[in-house]
Design an enzyme around this catalytic site. Structure first.
Site, PDB file in Angstrom:
ATOM      1  N   ALA A 143      -1.696  -8.981   8.301  1.00 46.34           N
ATOM      2  CA  ALA A 143      -0.581  -9.910   8.522  1.00 46.34           C
ATOM      3  C   ALA A 143       0.431  -9.840   7.381  1.00 46.34           C
ATOM      4  O   ALA A 143       1.040 -10.827   7.013  1.00 46.34           O
ATOM      5  CB  ALA A 143      -1.126 -11.328   8.665  1.00 46.34           C
ATOM      6  N   THR A 186      12.339  -0.100  -0.549  1.00 40.50           N
ATOM      7  CA  THR A 186      10.888  -0.165  -0.411  1.00 40.50           C
ATOM      8  C   THR A 186      10.311  -1.181  -1.398  1.00 40.50           C
ATOM      9  O   THR A 186      11.068  -1.868  -2.099  1.00 40.50           O
ATOM     10  CB  THR A 186      10.249   1.240  -0.538  1.00 40.50           C
ATOM     11  OG1 THR A 186       8.869   1.137  -0.206  1.00 40.50           O
ATOM     12  CG2 THR A 186      10.372   1.815  -1.941  1.00 40.50           C
ATOM     13  N   LYS A 206      12.059  -5.371  -0.536  1.00 39.58           N
ATOM     14  CA  LYS A 206      12.503  -5.512   0.853  1.00 39.58           C
ATOM     15  C   LYS A 206      13.077  -6.886   1.201  1.00 39.58           C
ATOM     16  O   LYS A 206      13.895  -6.998   2.108  1.00 39.58           O
ATOM     17  CB  LYS A 206      11.360  -5.161   1.824  1.00 39.58           C
ATOM     18  CG  LYS A 206      11.124  -3.665   1.931  1.00 39.58           C
ATOM     19  CD  LYS A 206      10.127  -3.352   3.033  1.00 39.58           C
ATOM     20  CE  LYS A 206       9.920  -1.846   3.144  1.00 39.58           C
ATOM     21  NZ  LYS A 206       9.052  -1.460   4.250  1.00 39.58           N
ATOM     22  N   SER A 256       8.911  19.822 -20.266  1.00 41.44           N
ATOM     23  CA  SER A 256       9.118  19.662 -21.712  1.00 41.44           C
ATOM     24  C   SER A 256       9.620  18.260 -22.031  1.00 41.44           C
ATOM     25  O   SER A 256       9.791  17.914 -23.198  1.00 41.44           O
ATOM     26  CB  SER A 256      10.123  20.696 -22.218  1.00 41.44           C
ATOM     27  OG  SER A 256      11.376  20.495 -21.622  1.00 41.44           O
ATOM     28  N   GLY A 283       0.154   7.091  10.994  1.00 34.67           N
ATOM     29  CA  GLY A 283       1.366   6.510  10.423  1.00 34.67           C
ATOM     30  C   GLY A 283       2.486   7.512  10.191  1.00 34.67           C
ATOM     31  O   GLY A 283       3.637   7.120   9.952  1.00 34.67           O
ATOM     32  N   ASP A 342      11.913  -0.343  10.347  1.00 39.79           N
ATOM     33  CA  ASP A 342      10.448  -0.266  10.443  1.00 39.79           C
ATOM     34  C   ASP A 342       9.944  -0.658  11.832  1.00 39.79           C
ATOM     35  O   ASP A 342       8.996  -0.060  12.346  1.00 39.79           O
ATOM     36  CB  ASP A 342       9.799  -1.187   9.401  1.00 39.79           C
ATOM     37  CG  ASP A 342       9.794  -0.566   8.007  1.00 39.79           C
ATOM     38  OD1 ASP A 342       9.898   0.668   7.913  1.00 39.79           O
ATOM     39  OD2 ASP A 342       9.686  -1.322   7.021  1.00 39.79           O
TER      40      ASP A 342
HETATM   41  P1  NAP Z   1       1.129  -5.853   2.690  1.00 39.86           P
HETATM   42  O1  NAP Z   1       2.394  -6.594   2.947  1.00 39.86           O
HETATM   43  O2  NAP Z   1       0.507  -5.931   1.356  1.00 39.86           O
HETATM   44  O3  NAP Z   1       0.069  -6.342   3.778  1.00 39.86           O
HETATM   45  C1  NAP Z   1      -1.245  -5.866   3.809  1.00 39.86           C
HETATM   46  C2  NAP Z   1      -2.070  -6.705   4.781  1.00 39.86           C
HETATM   47  O4  NAP Z   1      -3.351  -6.103   4.809  1.00 39.86           O
HETATM   48  C3  NAP Z   1      -2.269  -8.168   4.353  1.00 39.86           C
HETATM   49  O5  NAP Z   1      -2.286  -8.977   5.490  1.00 39.86           O
HETATM   50  C4  NAP Z   1      -3.623  -8.124   3.675  1.00 39.86           C
HETATM   51  O6  NAP Z   1      -4.330  -9.340   3.766  1.00 39.86           O
HETATM   52  C5  NAP Z   1      -4.338  -7.105   4.511  1.00 39.86           C
HETATM   53  N1  NAP Z   1      -5.450  -6.504   3.774  1.00 39.86           N
HETATM   54  C6  NAP Z   1      -5.400  -5.906   2.574  1.00 39.86           C
HETATM   55  N2  NAP Z   1      -6.623  -5.469   2.213  1.00 39.86           N
HETATM   56  C7  NAP Z   1      -7.459  -5.826   3.217  1.00 39.86           C
HETATM   57  C8  NAP Z   1      -8.843  -5.662   3.427  1.00 39.86           C
HETATM   58  N3  NAP Z   1      -9.626  -5.042   2.520  1.00 39.86           N
HETATM   59  N4  NAP Z   1      -9.375  -6.122   4.577  1.00 39.86           N
HETATM   60  C9  NAP Z   1      -8.592  -6.732   5.492  1.00 39.86           C
HETATM   61  N5  NAP Z   1      -7.271  -6.927   5.349  1.00 39.86           N
HETATM   62  C10 NAP Z   1      -6.718  -6.474   4.222  1.00 39.86           C
HETATM   63  O7  NAP Z   1       1.317  -4.299   2.974  1.00 39.86           O
HETATM   64  P2  NAP Z   1       2.298  -3.601   4.050  1.00 39.86           P
HETATM   65  O8  NAP Z   1       3.610  -3.339   3.424  1.00 39.86           O
HETATM   66  O9  NAP Z   1       2.242  -4.359   5.327  1.00 39.86           O
HETATM   67  O10 NAP Z   1       1.597  -2.170   4.214  1.00 39.86           O
HETATM   68  C11 NAP Z   1       0.309  -2.076   4.764  1.00 39.86           C
HETATM   69  C12 NAP Z   1      -0.020  -0.637   5.117  1.00 39.86           C
HETATM   70  O11 NAP Z   1       0.891  -0.102   6.043  1.00 39.86           O
HETATM   71  C13 NAP Z   1      -0.017   0.307   3.920  1.00 39.86           C
HETATM   72  O12 NAP Z   1      -1.230   0.982   3.912  1.00 39.86           O
HETATM   73  C14 NAP Z   1       1.080   1.277   4.162  1.00 39.86           C
HETATM   74  O13 NAP Z   1       0.685   2.592   3.822  1.00 39.86           O
HETATM   75  C15 NAP Z   1       1.274   1.198   5.653  1.00 39.86           C
HETATM   76  N6  NAP Z   1       2.699   1.396   5.996  1.00 39.86           N
HETATM   77  C16 NAP Z   1       3.028   2.551   6.649  1.00 39.86           C
HETATM   78  C17 NAP Z   1       4.343   2.783   6.975  1.00 39.86           C
HETATM   79  C18 NAP Z   1       4.701   4.031   7.707  1.00 39.86           C
HETATM   80  O14 NAP Z   1       5.876   4.406   7.753  1.00 39.86           O
HETATM   81  N7  NAP Z   1       3.756   4.701   8.309  1.00 39.86           N
HETATM   82  C19 NAP Z   1       5.322   1.841   6.655  1.00 39.86           C
HETATM   83  C20 NAP Z   1       4.949   0.669   5.983  1.00 39.86           C
HETATM   84  C21 NAP Z   1       3.611   0.462   5.668  1.00 39.86           C
HETATM   85  P3  NAP Z   1      -4.107 -10.554   2.729  1.00 39.86           P
HETATM   86  O15 NAP Z   1      -2.786 -11.155   3.120  1.00 39.86           O
HETATM   87  O16 NAP Z   1      -5.273 -11.417   2.951  1.00 39.86           O
HETATM   88  O17 NAP Z   1      -4.057  -9.925   1.355  1.00 39.86           O
END
Ligand code: NAP
Length: 507
Positions: free
Chosen positions: A362, A298, A302, A210, A470, A338
């Site tokens: 990266a 988060t 961070k 509501s 993950g 992490d």
């Molecule tokens: P982030 O800081 O945004 O980094 C993402 C990375 O992925 C960057 O290097 C980015 O490249 C690259 N990327 C994005 N789209 C892409 C594509 N289409 N092709 C190739 N590379 C690509 O994100 P993050 O915090 O590291 O998180 C990344 C993933 O980890 C998320 O999916 C999240 O769900 C997962 N995660 C899981 C946990 C867990 O507890 N399991 C914890 C943290 C994160 P550019 O720099 O060129 O943009």
């Protein structure tokens, strides 16, 4: 007045009398009271108060009858005299309270409604006015058993005004319901009763709210366990924006309950980190008297939290990001769980010393993974869609970096995806690397946990690789946080099961 106790009040917003009756019976399983919102009913004759018997006879719990005016959030236009007659009749037909808006409280209302069973309410759907105390002082001049103030929180700090009012009313032993709507006000809904609010409202199911930000009665009772909360309860939570999707409240609250710890884990939607630290966290400046033990951090905070901390552990310093804060007396200490969370599940299935590992991506989580792998003696190389951009990370840790296309030629036995490619609602079904790249590998690890089986993992499994999702990281990093806050051994399996439940809820 009945004695103060935690009350979950289920709001009935069904469109028909029959459905409302059924919802009231179901509400008795989780709620302590019911608010019957007549203005939601589409098959009710508002000029015929006798119809109330069909709703109130056999009521399973104490009932508040409300028939909201349209200008105060009501669902349909109802003649003002008829509305008043309904409220007055409801008290004669067994309702325990009726609710009228302060804006509509006039002589006729005063004459017809029994003040000893009346709730007089104020609503502001656009903001939390900074003259809230004045509004409260005016409101309590209207005779009622309970007064109610509902405002919109545009920022978490608006909740402070609501808690101040509750303290004020409690000191005067005056029953008050005070709530801040929206995600930013969630903590008032959860902590309100433990800080004196007469009740907190809950919906009977998702989609039946509501008001914005309303939790379900089930969440209030079973996720936040609000009957158990007191001013002594240790508070932890998660700061970020958004935070409503987070699996952490379910994981940590389950773990606290299982271990019998007087802790609660809350979502804190924070826009501005500095303001949050000043007004909620620093023992010397905070404006709320609570037992804050720490919080998860988060996206997008961070790195933003770092300047506000007194100390950081070695891992957080090396990674340059903090995902956990612990309040130790008047000191704030930052940790990064992490890296441990990412590597512990991998180290549990293989010896990482000297193991050739390829990290895809990266970004923020890649930093934690690279750090954790190097700490375990692995041989790490980085693969990114933009190697020039990834070079800074590679240089910092002294590792090689290459374009994603080069992954097929890599000798890596273990490949770890840290990109969001394959995530639910984000090119789901795709992989960051081609299927052919999986020949002669040993282990695939995807940090994505939703879906559990990504294309990346499915391709690897086809080539007989061991796979890790993950969810393992999610549980392992939470386990370390649990330990940091409570000093107790974490229930890792329970944390993992809760994370799984969040990702794939039972049907
Ligand atoms: P982030 O800081 O945004 O980094 C993402 C990375 O992925 C960057 O290097 C980015 O490249 C690259 N990327 C994005 N789209 C892409 C594509 N289409 N092709 C190739 N590379 C690509 O994100 P993050 O915090 O590291 O998180 C990344 C993933 O980890 C998320 O999916 C999240 O769900 C997962 N995660 C899981 C946990 C867990 O507890 N399991 C914890 C943290 C994160 P550019 O720099 O060129 O943009």
């Amino acid at each position: 007045m009945p004695e103060r106790q935690t009350r979950i009040c289920a709001v009935i917003t069904e469109p028909t009398v029959a459905e409302a009756r059924a919802a009231m019976q179901r509400a008795a399983e989780t709620a302590d009271m019911i608010e019957l919102r007549l203005d939601y009913l589409r098959d009710f004759d508002f000029n015929e108060p006798d119809g109330l018997s069909a709703l109130l006879d056999g009521k399973p719990l104490p009932v508040i009858v409300t028939c909201r005016a349209v200008d105060e959030g009501g669902q349909q236009k109802i003649n003002e005299a008829a509305r008043l007659r309904l409220l007055a009749t409801s008290l004669q037909r067994g309702a325990d309270y009726c609710d009228i808006e302060a804006a509509h409280y006039n002589e006729a209302a005063a004459a017809q409604l029994d003040a000893s069973r009346l709730i007089v309410s104020y609503h502001n759907f656009s903001e939390t006015p900074d003259y809230l105390t004045t509004i409260y002082e005016r409101l309590i001049r209207l005779p009622a058993a309970v007064h109610k103030i509902t405002v919109r929180a545009n920022d978490i700090s608006d909740s402070l005004e609501v808690f101040r009012l509750l303290d004020h009313a409690a000191a005067a032993r005056r029953p008050l319901i005070a709530i801040a709507m929206q995600e930013a006000g969630l903590l008032t809904r959860i902590l309100g009763p433990s800080r004196g609010s007469f009740l907190t409202f809950g919906s009977t199911a998702r989609g039946h709210e509501s008001a914005p930000g309303q939790l379900t009665c089930d969440e209030l009772r079973y996720l936040y366990d609000i009957q158990r909360l007191s001013r002594d309860t240790r508070i932890v939570g998660i700061i970020g924006k958004p935070v409503s999707h987070s699996a952490s409240p379910l994981m940590h609250n389950r773990a606290f309950r299982e271990r019998g710890l007087d802790f609660v884990y809350l979502p804190f939607e924070v826009n501005e980190v500095g303001e949050f630290f000043r007004r909620f966290v620093y023992p010397a400046t905070r404006e709320i008297d609570w037992q804050l033990r720490g919080f998860s951090v988060t996206i997008p905070h961070k790195t933003a939290v770092i300047p506000f901390l007194d100390e950081m552990d070695e891992t957080a310093q090396q990674i340059g990001a903090v995902n956990t804060v612990v309040v130790e007396g008047d000191r704030l200490i930052g940790y990064n769980t992490d890296a441990h969370g990412a590597i512990a599940p991998l180290a549990a299935i293989t010896d990482l010393q000297g193991a050739p590992c390829a990290v895809i991506g990266a970004g923020g989580s890649a930093r934690a993974v690279v750090y954790g792998l190097l700490e375990r003696g692995a041989r790490v190389s980085l693969f990114a869609r933009n190697p020039a951009k990834a070079a800074a990370l590679a240089d910092e840790f002294g590792i090689a970096v290459d374009h994603l296309d080069a992954i097929a030629e890599s000798d890596a036995e273990i490949i770890i995806n840290t990109t969001p490619v394959g995530m639910m609602n984000h090119n789901e079904g795709e992989s960051s690397i081609p299927r052919a790249a999986w020949r002669n590998r040993r282990i695939a690890y995807d940090l994505i946990y939703n879906p559990l089986e990504t294309r990346f993992l499915a391709d690897a499994r086809e080539q007989s690789c061991l796979t890790l999702s993950g969810i393992e990281m999610l549980a392992a990093q939470a386990a370390r946080q649990f330990e940091l806050w409570t000093g107790h051994k974490p229930p890792v399996e329970l944390l993992r099961a809760a994370a799984l439940e969040k990702v794939s809820p039972p049907k």
